[in-house]
Design a protein around this motif. Structure first.
Motif, PDB file in Angstrom:
ATOM      1  N   GLY A  78       0.845  -1.194   0.000  1.00 19.09           N
ATOM      2  CA  GLY A  78       0.000   0.000   0.000  1.00 19.09           C
ATOM      3  C   GLY A  78       0.881   1.244   0.000  1.00 19.09           C
ATOM      4  O   GLY A  78       1.978   1.227   0.546  1.00 19.09           O
ATOM      5  N   TYR A  79       0.377   2.318  -0.617  1.00 24.15           N
ATOM      6  CA  TYR A  79       1.180   3.553  -0.658  1.00 24.15           C
ATOM      7  C   TYR A  79       0.302   4.781  -0.449  1.00 24.15           C
ATOM      8  O   TYR A  79       0.584   5.858  -0.948  1.00 24.15           O
ATOM      9  N   PRO A  98       4.975  -5.149  -4.092  1.00 15.58           N
ATOM     10  CA  PRO A  98       3.865  -6.079  -4.347  1.00 15.58           C
ATOM     11  C   PRO A  98       4.342  -7.527  -4.487  1.00 15.58           C
ATOM     12  O   PRO A  98       5.522  -7.776  -4.733  1.00 15.58           O
ATOM     13  N   GLY A  99       3.407  -8.442  -4.362  1.00 12.47           N
ATOM     14  CA  GLY A  99       3.701  -9.856  -4.654  1.00 12.47           C
ATOM     15  C   GLY A  99       4.357 -10.603  -3.507  1.00 12.47           C
ATOM     16  O   GLY A  99       3.822 -11.598  -3.033  1.00 12.47           O
ATOM     17  N   VAL A 100       5.472 -10.069  -3.002  1.00  9.86           N
ATOM     18  CA  VAL A 100       6.217 -10.830  -1.988  1.00  9.86           C
ATOM     19  C   VAL A 100       5.454 -10.970  -0.662  1.00  9.86           C
ATOM     20  O   VAL A 100       5.773 -11.856   0.134  1.00  9.86           O
ATOM     21  N   LYS A 297      12.313 -10.310   2.018  1.00  9.17           N
ATOM     22  CA  LYS A 297      12.094 -10.093   0.578  1.00  9.17           C
ATOM     23  C   LYS A 297      11.705  -8.639   0.306  1.00  9.17           C
ATOM     24  O   LYS A 297      12.116  -8.048  -0.692  1.00  9.17           O
ATOM     25  N   MET A 298      10.901  -8.066   1.200  1.00 11.71           N
ATOM     26  CA  MET A 298      10.495  -6.664   1.019  1.00 11.71           C
ATOM     27  C   MET A 298      11.701  -5.738   1.084  1.00 11.71           C
ATOM     28  O   MET A 298      11.804  -4.764   0.325  1.00 11.71           O
ATOM     29  N   ALA A 318       7.401   0.522  -9.962  1.00 11.93           N
ATOM     30  CA  ALA A 318       6.965   1.924  -9.918  1.00 11.93           C
ATOM     31  C   ALA A 318       5.448   1.986  -9.863  1.00 11.93           C
ATOM     32  O   ALA A 318       4.767   1.290 -10.628  1.00 11.93           O
ATOM     33  N   VAL A 319       4.909   2.775  -8.956  1.00 17.32           N
ATOM     34  CA  VAL A 319       3.446   2.933  -8.902  1.00 17.32           C
ATOM     35  C   VAL A 319       3.020   4.208  -9.644  1.00 17.32           C
ATOM     36  O   VAL A 319       1.832   4.436  -9.833  1.00 17.32           O
TER      37      VAL A 319
END
Ligand code: DGY
Length: 324
Positions: A78-79, A98-100, A297-298, A318-319
């Motif tokens: 989230g951002y 994301p994903g991890v 991982k993050m 990139a968001v």
């Protein structure tokens, strides 16, 4: 390279080491707490990159002060803590992770579902307090999962992972999504896309997995809670403000729903008055991604995003790709 990076909280060493292999200065907030807004404002000047937490408010004013900044790498999927428009207008890349963290967050949703429906926290308190006098036929009865209906509000990555975990209990799955239908869920679980009102009316367990935005603020309020079954449970591992927390306190107090499990709150770390006194709610301190593997991982993902941008490469996450 003479790059200057600031990390707003201590994170797993792997990401920090990776940054140190390519950046001259990697400074970490030395305190075991978030920086205050003014402390952060003071730190951002002259930094090329910021590695931020979801608890840091990165607003337009702060972005304006960060004259050298090229990237804000948020240590979260989230951002909503970052003013993306302000960052984009200055050409600053914002990235997320994301994903991890999909699986650990989906596991957390289920941990809360089990805790609340099988009353493990109440049982723990009861046992510790010396109240356990032996097996009783009506002691702390909860709810079963098998063949019940699970409603997923927001069937994106995490919502899908929550839904897939229901296979072990042969649950019927309903979902809402703001984007295209989730054909994977429909094919694998025979899940049905429905509107929010139908999902709330028909589900025995509701999991909130939608992204927070002004559009989803208080998506679940008095009206929505009143649509739910009195035997239903609600869990939220997304963002607190998706639920009107005051309305939820009322609904739990009046037994309008059977219980709730919350990992996130409207005004973290504060709780709405009355919430902590209720026995039909399980409260976790925003632990969705809190496993050693995931947080490691993050940290690597955030470090790689920073390194890419500082080397004039496109980062993977990139968001605000509009900056390119
Ligand atoms: C995130 O990364 O946005 C999650 O809230 C972590 O739990």
């Amino acid at each position: 390279m003479s790059f200057n990076v600031y990390v707003t909280r201590e994170i797993p060493e792997e990401g920090i080491s990776r940054l140190r292999t390519v950046c001259d200065t990697v400074e970490i907030n030395p305190h075991p707490r978030s920086l205050t807004y003014d402390e952060l404002l003071n730190e951002v000047k002259c930094r090329d990159a910021l590695l931020t937490m979801l608890s840091d408010t990165i607003d337009a004013n702060l972005i304006h002060e960060a004259k050298e900044l090229k990237i804000i790498a948020n240590y979260a999927v989230g951002y909503d803590n970052i003013d993306i428009e302000a960052a984009s207008s200055r050409g600053i890349v914002v990235t997320n992770t994301p994903g991890v963290l999909t699986d650990s967050t989906a596991d957390m949703a289920w941990a809360l579902l089990f805790s609340i429906a099988r009353r493990t926290v109440e049982g723990d308190t009861f046992t510790r307090n010396g109240k356990f006098r032996g097996w009783e036929p009506l002691l702390l009865l909860g709810g079963d999962f098998r063949e019940k209906t699970l409603g997923i509000i927001g069937a994106g990555r995490i919502g899908t992972a929550v839904a897939l975990r229901s296979r072990g209990w042969d649950m019927k799955v309903l979902y809402t999504t703001r984007s295209n239908r989730n054909s994977m869920l429909e094919e694998t679980l025979n899940a049905k896309r429905v509107d929010l009102q139908t999902l709330l009316r028909e589900s025995d367990f509701v999991s909130i997995n939608t992204r927070f935005s002004e559009e989803t603020r208080h998506l679940i309020g008095f009206r929505e809670l009143s649509k739910m079954k009195p035997t239903a449970y609600l869990v939220n591992t997304a963002r607190g403000a998706v639920i009107d927390e005051a309305a939820l306190v009322e609904a739990l107090l009046n037994k309008q729903i059977a219980g709730a499990g919350l990992d996130v709150y409207e005004e973290e770390p504060g709780l709405k008055p009355g919430l902590a006194e209720l026995s039909n709610v399980v409260l976790a301190p925003h632990l969705g991604s809190a496993t050693i593997e995931t947080r490691t991982k993050m940290s690597l993902m955030a470090a790689k995003n920073i390194i890419a941008v500082l080397n004039n490469r496109r980062p993977e996450n990139a968001v605000n790709p509009e900056v390119y």
